[in-house]
Design a protein around this motif. Structure first.
Motif, PDB file in Angstrom:
ATOM      1  N   LYS A   1       0.668  -0.995  -0.130  1.00 32.53           N
ATOM      2  CA  LYS A   1      -0.116  -0.042  -0.050  1.00 32.53           C
ATOM      3  C   LYS A   1       0.760   1.141   0.203  1.00 32.53           C
ATOM      4  O   LYS A   1       1.918   1.334   0.713  1.00 32.53           O
ATOM      5  N   VAL A   2       0.528   2.178  -0.808  1.00 32.61           N
ATOM      6  CA  VAL A   2       1.558   3.598  -1.005  1.00 32.61           C
ATOM      7  C   VAL A   2       0.386   4.555  -0.320  1.00 32.61           C
ATOM      8  O   VAL A   2      -0.713   4.602  -0.799  1.00 32.61           O
ATOM      9  N   ASP A   3       0.940   5.388   0.418  1.00 33.24           N
ATOM     10  CA  ASP A   3       0.088   6.655   1.138  1.00 33.24           C
ATOM     11  C   ASP A   3      -0.160   7.528  -0.288  1.00 33.24           C
ATOM     12  O   ASP A   3       0.666   7.782  -0.710  1.00 33.24           O
ATOM     13  N   PRO A   4      -1.213   7.799  -0.225  1.00 34.77           N
ATOM     14  CA  PRO A   4      -1.857   8.673  -1.193  1.00 34.77           C
ATOM     15  C   PRO A   4      -1.007   9.976  -1.386  1.00 34.77           C
ATOM     16  O   PRO A   4      -0.574  10.631  -2.259  1.00 34.77           O
ATOM     17  N   PHE A   5      -1.009  10.515  -0.177  1.00 34.86           N
ATOM     18  CA  PHE A   5      -0.420  12.012  -0.111  1.00 34.86           C
ATOM     19  C   PHE A   5       1.137  11.778  -0.445  1.00 34.86           C
ATOM     20  O   PHE A   5       1.606  12.830  -1.094  1.00 34.86           O
TER      21      PHE A   5
ATOM     22  N   ILE B   1      -4.640   6.405  -5.787  1.00 30.76           N
ATOM     23  CA  ILE B   1      -5.723   7.521  -5.362  1.00 30.76           C
ATOM     24  C   ILE B   1      -7.015   7.478  -6.011  1.00 30.76           C
ATOM     25  O   ILE B   1      -6.935   7.358  -7.168  1.00 30.76           O
ATOM     26  N   ARG B   2      -8.009   7.774  -5.097  1.00 33.67           N
ATOM     27  CA  ARG B   2      -9.202   7.950  -5.766  1.00 33.67           C
ATOM     28  C   ARG B   2      -9.420   9.418  -6.082  1.00 33.67           C
ATOM     29  O   ARG B   2      -8.683  10.255  -5.548  1.00 33.67           O
ATOM     30  N   PHE B   3     -10.346   9.807  -7.069  1.00 28.56           N
ATOM     31  CA  PHE B   3     -10.490  11.138  -7.542  1.00 28.56           C
ATOM     32  C   PHE B   3     -11.032  11.995  -6.344  1.00 28.56           C
ATOM     33  O   PHE B   3     -10.269  13.179  -6.241  1.00 28.56           O
TER      34      PHE B   3
END
Length: 148
Positions: free
Chosen positions: A6-10, A48-50
């Motif tokens: 898992k990659v942190d979106p920020f 990332i989701r929109f």
């Protein structure tokens, strides 16, 4: 089993900050910026989701401005440090004009050298030129002495 990390979106957005900010500034709306980013960075839709992108993009814009300001300040500090590390011999070679010359003060102002001295209660100025020249300065001082 194939487990994806898992990659942190920020953090991902910070890594891709330049591309994301370019898309956000080029496109008038976030949905259009999102579509442009999906073309430039296809894996972004897996990370990332929109809706997350919309929220984080606003933060990233502010964050990017602060980073740019701090980088500018850091560049100025680095220049000052480099200047302070310059040996005095090199600094004297760069500015070969003395501070005083035959009783006259020497000033470098806006790229031009000039001499100044208080005579009869008034400050007299003698223009020397863009480059310091001892002979020219001595000649101009003697000419002023003959005129008085």
């Amino acid at each position: 089993m194939n487990q994806e990390k898992k990659v942190d979106p920020f953090q991902y957005m910070i890594l891709k900050k330049d591309v994301i900010l370019q898309a956000v500034f080029e496109e008038p709306t976030y949905p259009k910026a999102w579509n442009a980013l999906k073309k430039k960075i296809p894996e972004i839709k897996n990370v990332i989701r929109f809706n997350t992108f919309k929220v984080y993009a606003r933060i990233l814009v502010k964050f990017g401005q602060v980073i740019d300001e701090k980088e500018t300040e850091l560049d100025k500090v680095r220049q000052e440090i480099d200047f302070l590390k310059t040996p005095p011999e090199v600094m004297q070679k760069a500015d070969s004009a003395p501070r005083r010359f035959k009783g006259w003060g020497v000033q470098l102002n806006r790229g031009y050298y000039r001499l100044f001295k208080k005579i009869d209660g008034r400050v007299k100025w003698i223009y020397i030129g863009k480059k310091w020249d001892n002979a020219a300065a001595a000649e101009k001082i003697s000419v002023l002495g003959r005129v008085r």
